[in-house]
Design a protein around this motif. Structure first.
Motif, short mmCIF file in Angstrom:
data_model
loop_
_atom_site.label_atom_id
_atom_site.label_comp_id
_atom_site.label_asym_id
_atom_site.label_seq_id
_atom_site.Cartn_x
_atom_site.Cartn_y
_atom_site.Cartn_z
N LEU A 1 57.09 54.76 51.39
CA LEU A 1 56.14 54.11 50.77
C LEU A 1 55.25 52.89 51.52
CD1 LEU A 1 56.73 54.05 46.94
CD2 LEU A 1 54.67 54.96 47.97
N GLN A 2 54.18 53.08 51.72
CA GLN A 2 53.38 51.66 52.48
C GLN A 2 52.38 51.01 51.46
OE1 GLN A 2 54.04 50.91 55.49
NE2 GLN A 2 55.74 52.41 55.73
N SER A 3 52.38 50.03 51.32
CA SER A 3 51.45 49.00 50.59
C SER A 3 50.25 48.79 51.30
CB SER A 3 52.11 47.66 49.94
OG SER A 3 53.11 48.17 49.18
N HIS A 4 49.22 49.30 51.18
CA HIS A 4 47.89 49.14 51.71
C HIS A 4 47.14 48.07 50.83
CE1 HIS A 4 48.62 52.61 54.21
NE2 HIS A 4 48.96 53.33 53.19
N VAL A 5 47.50 46.90 51.41
CA VAL A 5 46.83 45.51 50.53
C VAL A 5 45.91 44.80 51.56
CG1 VAL A 5 47.39 43.57 49.33
CG2 VAL A 5 49.00 45.39 49.65
N PRO A 6 44.30 44.78 51.18
CA PRO A 6 43.53 44.07 51.75
C PRO A 6 43.75 42.46 51.90
CG PRO A 6 42.70 44.71 49.49
CD PRO A 6 44.16 45.13 49.89
N PRO A 7 43.66 41.72 52.80
CA PRO A 7 44.05 40.21 52.87
C PRO A 7 43.16 39.74 51.74
CG PRO A 7 42.62 40.83 54.78
CD PRO A 7 43.13 42.29 54.13
N MET A 8 43.95 38.30 51.39
CA MET A 8 42.86 37.36 50.34
C MET A 8 41.77 36.94 51.14
SD MET A 8 45.69 35.56 48.01
CE MET A 8 46.74 35.13 49.55
N ALA A 9 40.77 36.56 50.37
CA ALA A 9 39.59 35.96 50.97
C ALA A 9 40.04 34.38 51.18
CB ALA A 9 38.58 35.73 49.83
N GLU A 10 39.65 34.06 52.38
CA GLU A 10 39.87 32.47 52.75
C GLU A 10 39.91 31.53 51.71
OE1 GLU A 10 36.95 32.33 55.84
OE2 GLU A 10 38.28 33.42 57.21
N SER A 11 38.88 31.71 50.44
CA SER A 11 38.73 30.56 49.69
C SER A 11 39.72 30.78 48.69
CB SER A 11 37.24 30.91 48.84
OG SER A 11 37.15 32.45 48.43
N PRO B 1 45.91 36.44 58.93
CA PRO B 1 47.19 36.21 58.24
C PRO B 1 48.12 37.05 59.24
CG PRO B 1 45.71 37.82 57.01
CD PRO B 1 44.81 37.13 58.06
N LEU B 2 49.45 36.58 59.13
CA LEU B 2 50.49 37.13 59.74
C LEU B 2 50.80 38.38 59.17
CD1 LEU B 2 52.95 34.37 60.76
CD2 LEU B 2 51.74 35.99 62.33
N ALA B 3 50.77 38.50 57.94
CA ALA B 3 51.11 39.77 56.70
C ALA B 3 50.52 39.32 55.51
CB ALA B 3 52.69 39.77 56.88
#
Length: 695
Positions: free
Chosen positions: A247-257, A282-284
């Motif tokens: 399984l892979q978690s395809h998670v978009p990065p959080m917005a900077e704000s 982000p590193l991860a």
């Protein structure tokens, strides 16, 4: 604020703008303030350069700034007339540029809007007002430039408003349930929860693939649930474990704000009061948290782990649905043949709640520091406790390289041996181990291996640790019969009537022979124990789940040590470590204080046995009327003498074993096994004399 301004001489007002619609609203507000006090108005715009000024593109930046200044002059005259002054600067830091301009012009009131300002180094978007208010030496007014709720605003602004102002709504469980049901139906998972009793492995494999696809489609939280389950072969069949591990978690990065918002709420101060800079990339980006490199005001390079604002709500929502599901369908016989739903839910809930609390991860890091204290080639990052909370971790940045890129040399060889040995220590001695030592979580820096990411750790109870010690000794000595006995003791199946012990022992022996006959590079204890776990599952005596997690971790770490030192023999490492461990334990057992304590414990237990027998036959005061015609004191003397002989026998046996183990060790002085042999002989002679006297 009005009363304060009325009592203050206001002659010079400054306002910052980036010429966005919302920032221009702040300019108009400042113009009204200046007009009310008949003050001068300074309108400042900071152009953030896209290229270094020393390059050939420096002239382009100056041209862009000149054009911006011409436009600003016209706008300033429109809003302030002759009292208005336009100022344009080129600077990478808009906030500090405005503060410097205010000091240079002796400004009385500095006005800034709270929306639309350009950010610091592309990351601190929307945070310029905070920085100005903390650094300016004059009165600062932050103007609310959010448009009314019914105003027509661009989609980008409305999206930002929704993140800042609109409180989160309660999760709509009904809609989520409908979506989950639709996804399951789409992937044909209804047969999994039906009444099919097909034992065919190919059918289970097909169902496992469908389950993995469904979990990925249901989003990051369900993917995380599947990843957690992939560590529990005692709860799911092997086909499901293998699929869920993919399984892979395809998670978009959080917005900077969002990152800034969470960090400032946890720190209790503006972000820039603590950090000099932060890498916007982000590193991860994981399901629960996101990681960034940063530099503290002190200059220390750190890594910041920030929890997603909605991760707890999302996990609680999906766990609530799983709990309902477990209650409704978990008792179906067909489903129970595949999944223990009650155990699955309990494990998921515990694991995910533990990962949501970063304080537990900090505790894991500090505990591992103590575990690895004896190994000079192993380490973990240090944590900035005063800057860390349950949703934010600030720790030392490990500026290293993957361990497979470690330079050749004695340090690399030493680190490989220590890494493998440390896992024997973590699992067998301390009962606490890093449960996810894949290559991405092991870094080489300063001639050391650093462990990263302590979100997943394992624990092994005292009884299981003793069984594991015996298991490793059996593997070391290639004793399949003893290994079988220890395995059955672990699973509490020693007296199981429906277990074919002979066949079980035969299969365990085949696994052992397979790995002991392998080449040096293929001698892997971790995979061997994984195959033993699979054999146990086939025979209906699954090993404890903590052992399953430990064997998986041991398999991962052994692959890492094989890359560092292909010539390393894991059985040799295990054997020498066990020898030292047993000698140390015997040294503790033969300590005079320990012997005295144990003898007193044995005496007390012997007296309790006597009392229990007296109660049984009714000779205690106040007991039954049964008359017993023997002397309890004689029985007590017999038990006392027997206990003394047993204690001497145990010490003699320990001395014999110590003599044998130390005699085979190349690092122990020659006089030590001789001394143990002499002690064993004297004790044995004493027992014989005592027995002859007792006749």
């Amino acid at each position: 604020m009005k009363n304060h301004l009325k009592n203050t001489a206001i002659r010079r007002v400054m306002v910052g703008t980036d010429r966005s619609e919302s920032a221009d609203q702040a300019v108009r507000w400042a113009a009204e303030l200046a007009d009310r006090y008949d003050a001068e108005l300074f309108v400042v715009e900071v152009v953030v350069p896209q290229y270094p000024h020393a390059t050939e593109f420096g002239q382009v930046e100056r041209t862009r700034a000149a054009l911006a200044n011409d436009n600003l002059v016209q706008f300033t005259r429109q809003v302030a007339g002759e009292r208005g002054h336009a100022m344009t600067f080129i600077d990478v830091d808009p906030a500090l540029a405005i503060v410097r301009a205010a000091a240079q012009e002796a400004i009385d009131v500095l006005v800034v809007g709270n929306l639309g300002m350009a950010g610091r180094k592309e990351f601190l978007l929307g945070n310029v007002p905070n920085r100005i208010s903390h650094n300016a030496h004059c009165t600062v007014v932050i103007v609310n430039t959010f448009p009314p709720a019914d105003a027509s605003v661009p989609n980008s602004v409305r999206a930002r408003l929704s993140k800042v102002e609109v409180p989160p709504f309660e999760p709509r469980l009904v809609a989520r349930v409908t979506h989950i049901a639709a996804v399951m139906a789409k992937h044909g998972l209804t047969e999994l929860f039906g009444q099919s009793n097909e034992p065919d492995m190919s059918i289970r494999r097909r169902q496992a693939k469908r389950l993995r696809a469904a979990l990925e489609e249901l989003g990051p939280i369900f993917s995380k649930l599947g990843q957690v389950l992939s560590t529990r072969p005692d709860l799911l069949p092997v086909e499901y474990i293998e699929e869920l591990a993919l399984l892979q978690s395809h998670v978009p990065p959080m917005a900077e704000s969002e990152v800034v918002q969470v960090a400032e709420r946890e720190l209790g101060v503006p972000w820039e009061d603590v950090f000099k800079s932060i890498d916007p990339k982000p590193l991860a980006a994981g399901t629960i948290a996101q990681v960034h490199r940063a530099i503290l005001e002190s200059g220390d390079r750190v890594v910041v782990k920030v929890q997603r604002p909605n991760s707890r709500d999302d996990i609680e929502q999906d766990l609530a649905l799983l709990e309902v599901f477990a209650e409704k369908v978990g008792k179906r016989p067909a489903l129970n043949q595949v999944i223990d739903m009650e155990a699955v839910f309990k494990h998921l809930s515990t694991s995910l709640h533990r990962e949501l609390d970063f304080l537990q991860e900090i505790g894991n890091i500090e505990r591992m520091q103590a575990v690895l204290a004896d190994y000079d080639r192993l380490a973990v990052p240090s944590v900035y406790r005063d800057l860390s909370t349950s949703r934010l971790i600030v720790m030392e940045e490990i500026q290293g390289i993957p361990i497979k890129q470690a330079p050749a040399g004695p340090e690399r060889i030493q680190a490989a041996r220590q890494l493998l040995e440390s896992y024997y220590k973590q699992i067998i001695v301390d009962g606490f181990f890093h449960a996810d030592p894949h290559p991405g979580n092991l870094m080489w820096w300063k001639d050391r291996i650093y462990f990263l990411d302590f979100g997943m750790v394992g624990a092994v109870g005292a009884d299981l640790r003793e069984h594991l010690l015996l298991m490793l000794m059996a593997l070391w000595q290639e004793d399949a019969e003893f290994l079988t006995d220890v395995t059955l003791m672990m699973t509490s199946a020693v007296n199981s009537s429906d277990l074919d012990v002979a066949r079980f022992q035969s299969e365990i022996g085949e696994v052992m022979a397979k790995y002991r006959a392998a080449s040096l590079a293929e001698m892997q204890i971790g995979p061997l124990m994984q195959e033993m776990s699979a054999v146990s599952l086939r025979h209906g005596v699954p090993l404890p789940h903590s052992l399953a997690l430990a064997t998986k971790a041991l398999a991962q770490v052994q692959l890492a040590t094989a890359e560092l030192d292909p010539a390393l023999d894991p059985y040799d490492v295990a054997g020498k470590y066990l020898t030292r461990l047993m000698i140390k334990r015997m040294g503790v057992a033969l300590n005079p204080k320990t012997l005295l304590f144990q003898s007193q414990k044995f005496k007390l237990r012997a007296l309790r046995i006597v009392e229990a027998i007296e109660h049984l036959v009714g000779v205690r005061p106040g007991g039954s009327k049964l008359v017993v015609n023997f002397r309890a004191n004689s029985l007590e003397d017999i038990v006392r003498h027997t206990g003394r002989r047993l204690m001497l026998g145990l010490i003699a046996a320990a001395s014999v074993l110590s003599s044998g183990l130390t005699a085979t060790s190349a690092v122990v002085a020659e006089w030590i096994p001789i001394t143990f042999g002499v002690v064993a002989s004297l004790l044995t002679l004493g027992i014989i004399i005592d027995l002859m006297r007792g006749r």
